[in-house]
Design a protein around this motif. Sequence first.
Motif, PDB file in Angstrom:
ATOM      1  N   PHE A  53      32.323  29.820  31.675  1.00  0.00           N
ATOM      2  CA  PHE A  53      31.757  31.097  31.254  1.00  0.00           C
ATOM      3  C   PHE A  53      30.636  30.859  30.240  1.00  0.00           C
ATOM      4  CE2 PHE A  53      35.123  34.529  32.362  1.00  0.00           C
ATOM      5  CZ  PHE A  53      35.092  34.100  33.669  1.00  0.00           C
TER       6      PHE A  53
ATOM      7  N   LEU B 120      35.918  37.321  40.266  1.00  0.00           N
ATOM      8  CA  LEU B 120      36.236  38.704  39.932  1.00  0.00           C
ATOM      9  C   LEU B 120      36.255  39.590  41.178  1.00  0.00           C
ATOM     10  CD1 LEU B 120      34.190  38.857  36.645  1.00  0.00           C
ATOM     11  CD2 LEU B 120      36.672  38.898  36.877  1.00  0.00           C
TER      12      LEU B 120
ATOM     13  N   GLN C  40      42.557  53.450  33.445  1.00  0.00           N
ATOM     14  CA  GLN C  40      42.468  52.145  32.779  1.00  0.00           C
ATOM     15  C   GLN C  40      41.116  51.978  32.088  1.00  0.00           C
ATOM     16  OE1 GLN C  40      45.099  50.380  32.180  1.00  0.00           O
ATOM     17  NE2 GLN C  40      46.129  52.027  33.301  1.00  0.00           N
ATOM     18  N   TRP C  41      40.077  52.510  32.693  1.00  0.00           N
ATOM     19  CA  TRP C  41      38.773  52.484  32.026  1.00  0.00           C
ATOM     20  C   TRP C  41      38.851  53.220  30.692  1.00  0.00           C
ATOM     21  CZ3 TRP C  41      35.478  49.037  32.434  1.00  0.00           C
ATOM     22  CH2 TRP C  41      35.034  48.514  33.645  1.00  0.00           C
TER      23      TRP C  41
ATOM     24  N   ILE D 138      40.445  51.011  28.116  1.00  0.00           N
ATOM     25  CA  ILE D 138      39.535  49.962  27.646  1.00  0.00           C
ATOM     26  C   ILE D 138      38.523  50.557  26.678  1.00  0.00           C
ATOM     27  CG2 ILE D 138      37.685  48.401  28.358  1.00  0.00           C
ATOM     28  CD1 ILE D 138      39.287  47.894  30.916  1.00  0.00           C
TER      29      ILE D 138
ATOM     30  N   ALA E  87      44.669  47.069  35.368  1.00  0.00           N
ATOM     31  CA  ALA E  87      44.218  46.957  33.978  1.00  0.00           C
ATOM     32  C   ALA E  87      43.785  45.526  33.668  1.00  0.00           C
ATOM     33  CB  ALA E  87      45.347  47.382  33.035  1.00  0.00           C
TER      34      ALA E  87
ATOM     35  N   VAL F  81      42.724  43.087  35.674  1.00  0.00           N
ATOM     36  CA  VAL F  81      41.505  42.601  36.324  1.00  0.00           C
ATOM     37  C   VAL F  81      40.280  43.265  35.702  1.00  0.00           C
ATOM     38  CG1 VAL F  81      41.285  44.254  38.223  1.00  0.00           C
ATOM     39  CG2 VAL F  81      40.604  41.897  38.566  1.00  0.00           C
ATOM     40  N   LEU F  82      40.404  44.520  35.300  1.00  0.00           N
ATOM     41  CA  LEU F  82      39.270  45.178  34.643  1.00  0.00           C
ATOM     42  C   LEU F  82      38.978  44.516  33.304  1.00  0.00           C
ATOM     43  CD1 LEU F  82      39.868  48.987  35.361  1.00  0.00           C
ATOM     44  CD2 LEU F  82      38.427  47.364  36.582  1.00  0.00           C
ATOM     45  N   LYS F  83      40.031  44.248  32.558  1.00  0.00           N
ATOM     46  CA  LYS F  83      39.834  43.598  31.253  1.00  0.00           C
ATOM     47  C   LYS F  83      39.172  42.240  31.420  1.00  0.00           C
ATOM     48  CE  LYS F  83      43.770  45.605  29.006  1.00  0.00           C
ATOM     49  NZ  LYS F  83      45.214  45.349  28.992  1.00  0.00           N
ATOM     50  N   ARG F  84      39.639  41.494  32.417  1.00  0.00           N
ATOM     51  CA  ARG F  84      39.075  40.166  32.641  1.00  0.00           C
ATOM     52  C   ARG F  84      37.584  40.254  32.959  1.00  0.00           C
ATOM     53  NH1 ARG F  84      42.562  38.211  36.999  1.00  0.00           N
ATOM     54  NH2 ARG F  84      44.177  39.389  35.906  1.00  0.00           N
ATOM     55  N   ALA F  85      37.236  41.250  33.774  1.00  0.00           N
ATOM     56  CA  ALA F  85      35.833  41.406  34.150  1.00  0.00           C
ATOM     57  C   ALA F  85      34.979  41.734  32.931  1.00  0.00           C
ATOM     58  CB  ALA F  85      35.701  42.505  35.204  1.00  0.00           C
ATOM     59  N   VAL F  86      35.495  42.611  32.085  1.00  0.00           N
ATOM     60  CA  VAL F  86      34.755  42.971  30.876  1.00  0.00           C
ATOM     61  C   VAL F  86      34.613  41.750  29.976  1.00  0.00           C
ATOM     62  CG1 VAL F  86      34.877  44.295  28.729  1.00  0.00           C
ATOM     63  CG2 VAL F  86      35.419  45.395  30.914  1.00  0.00           C
TER      64      VAL F  86
ATOM     65  N   ALA G 123      34.540  38.776  30.828  1.00  0.00           N
ATOM     66  CA  ALA G 123      33.628  37.796  31.416  1.00  0.00           C
ATOM     67  C   ALA G 123      32.174  38.185  31.220  1.00  0.00           C
ATOM     68  CB  ALA G 123      33.927  37.646  32.902  1.00  0.00           C
TER      69      ALA G 123
ATOM     70  N   LEU H   3      30.674  41.141  32.252  1.00  0.00           N
ATOM     71  CA  LEU H   3      30.068  42.095  33.187  1.00  0.00           C
ATOM     72  C   LEU H   3      30.036  43.492  32.556  1.00  0.00           C
ATOM     73  CD1 LEU H   3      30.770  39.727  35.124  1.00  0.00           C
ATOM     74  CD2 LEU H   3      31.126  41.459  36.885  1.00  0.00           C
TER      75      LEU H   3
ATOM     76  N   ARG I   4      30.120  47.658  32.779  1.00  0.00           N
ATOM     77  CA  ARG I   4      30.919  48.590  33.560  1.00  0.00           C
ATOM     78  C   ARG I   4      30.263  49.008  34.879  1.00  0.00           C
ATOM     79  NH1 ARG I   4      34.351  53.846  31.518  1.00  0.00           N
ATOM     80  NH2 ARG I   4      34.491  54.849  33.549  1.00  0.00           N
TER      81      ARG I   4
ATOM     82  N   ILE J 132      30.810  46.364  37.500  1.00  0.00           N
ATOM     83  CA  ILE J 132      32.186  46.300  37.975  1.00  0.00           C
ATOM     84  C   ILE J 132      32.478  47.458  38.918  1.00  0.00           C
ATOM     85  CG2 ILE J 132      34.596  46.237  37.253  1.00  0.00           C
ATOM     86  CD1 ILE J 132      33.624  45.215  34.519  1.00  0.00           C
TER      87      ILE J 132
ATOM     88  N   ILE K 232      31.210  46.743  42.257  1.00  0.00           N
ATOM     89  CA  ILE K 232      32.072  45.819  43.001  1.00  0.00           C
ATOM     90  C   ILE K 232      33.268  46.565  43.583  1.00  0.00           C
ATOM     91  CG2 ILE K 232      33.611  43.833  42.788  1.00  0.00           C
ATOM     92  CD1 ILE K 232      31.741  42.768  40.606  1.00  0.00           C
TER      93      ILE K 232
END
Lengths: 131, 131, 131, 131
Positions: free
Chosen positions: C23, C92, C120-121, C124, D97, D99-104, D106, D108, D110, D113, D116
Amino acid sequence: MLLTIDPSSDVPIYTQIVTQIKFAVADGTLAADQMLPSVRQLSKQITVNPNTVARAYSQLQSESIVRSLRGQGMVVCAGAQKTCHQQRQQILVDQIAAVLKRAVQAGLERPEIEKIVAEQWDQIDDRTDPA
Amino acid sequence: MLLTIDPSSDVPIYTQIVTQIKFAVADGTLAADQMLPSVRQLSKQITVNPNTVARAYSQLQSESIVRSLRGQGMVVCAGAQKTCHQQRQQILVDQIAAVLKRAVQAGLERPEIEKIVAEQWDQIDDRTDPA
Amino acid sequence: MLLTIDPSSDVPIYTQIVTQIKFAVADGTLAADQMLPSVRQLSKQITVNPNTVARAYSQLQSESIVRSLRGQGMVVCAGAQKTCHQQRQQILVDQIAAVLKRAVQAGLERPEIEKIVAEQWDQIDDRTDPA
Amino acid sequence: MLLTIDPSSDVPIYTQIVTQIKFAVADGTLAADQMLPSVRQLSKQITVNPNTVARAYSQLQSESIVRSLRGQGMVVCAGAQKTCHQQRQQILVDQIAAVLKRAVQAGLERPEIEKIVAEQWDQIDDRTDPA
DNA sequence: GTGGTCTAGACCACC
DNA sequence: GTGGTCTAGACCACG
């Protein structure tokens, strides 16, 4: 599966294991879905540390030559034979190309090099065919 | 004297230096009694650690390819060209013998190997003789 | 380069290192030709065994993210940033695809799933933007 | 009751069994008081070690999804459907939740994401609704 | 029993 | 100083 390890060689033990297993897969001695000897078993047979065998298996796994079935052991992957065969071929082609280039670069003429190759063939024939 | 060093290669840098100087001596680029570049000078030119150059020179000295003139530098020994020429020949013979043996051991038949050799000659000819 | 390791995580330490370095390369924190911290140095910093760091570096090397300069250390490869960026994206995408498929397979309707995603958004946003 | 097991998956076989039985209970395929296949029978059907099936059943028992009738077998508990349904929901919410957190994390944004996610919906629609 | 991970400590060649 | 290899021995989850 007969592996011969030379611990005094400059090529790492785990690489020797990897190469020999690849060759065994390439010529069908190890067929697809066939089980490899367990890490502990092989490590005893060739008297090296289990970690060293595990490292070899791990590399084979990362190259998709082999996959692990949890709690059972490692088996040869489906497409492995083709891969190993190609790799073996490619490695040898590259090595031959490299040595010829080096000879040319060193200033030898093609006839000289071809003479050397022929002489070396004679030596190999003498050893393998001493009749 | 043009040396090309590959720091990512698996062959040690000091060995690369030794080999290239030997080849330069073999074909007369470096003649007897000719002075080698100083350690510092060469190390800057090829951007390697001075210790590495020193180690290469030291090995050449121990093989009587060069000798040191106190306070001046290293010069090529009298009989060095012949020695280097022979060594170069021997190195190449050994490498050719090794690669052929490896190919045989990998299970390839002689005709296959000879075919590969011929193909590689074609590739070399294409590059050096693109006419 | 700031690495945070969770030794109690179920994801192996060496994988955590690999991922975080990838990363860092992906977003330019580690640029091409930049030197990585040495194995011993990093192992002290994150208080893990040097072998564990070495294993991570070794994997990065086998993926051509990093190469080793003998006696000096490891540097980032030229094309690494692109590779890492793509890998990050692909990982991802795969994970998102997997979780959506699983939800569908579990019998949830698309509106239900979309509602969950939206919720979930919100969670966050609440954490990162508590204003 | 059709279970599909992937022995090469990184998720343990007994977990695969547990999850699929829970899902079957959740959508009524396995109703309350219905008998589960015996350990031996199921282990033969999906060709896994009987111990593995037993471990899965044991876990289901400890979660009160099934109970054992001495000498007869395992049956689905009364309140199991509700429990399984809730669990299924919660598992999916957690995974989304995560996978979204991981993407953020990383890096990316919103919108990326969400793009995607939309693309993956299209892929799912294409497969399930190829008209 | 199987492989997977981690630690600890050693030795090596190279720079 | 650097990374690379190897050993020894531990612990874990899984089957």
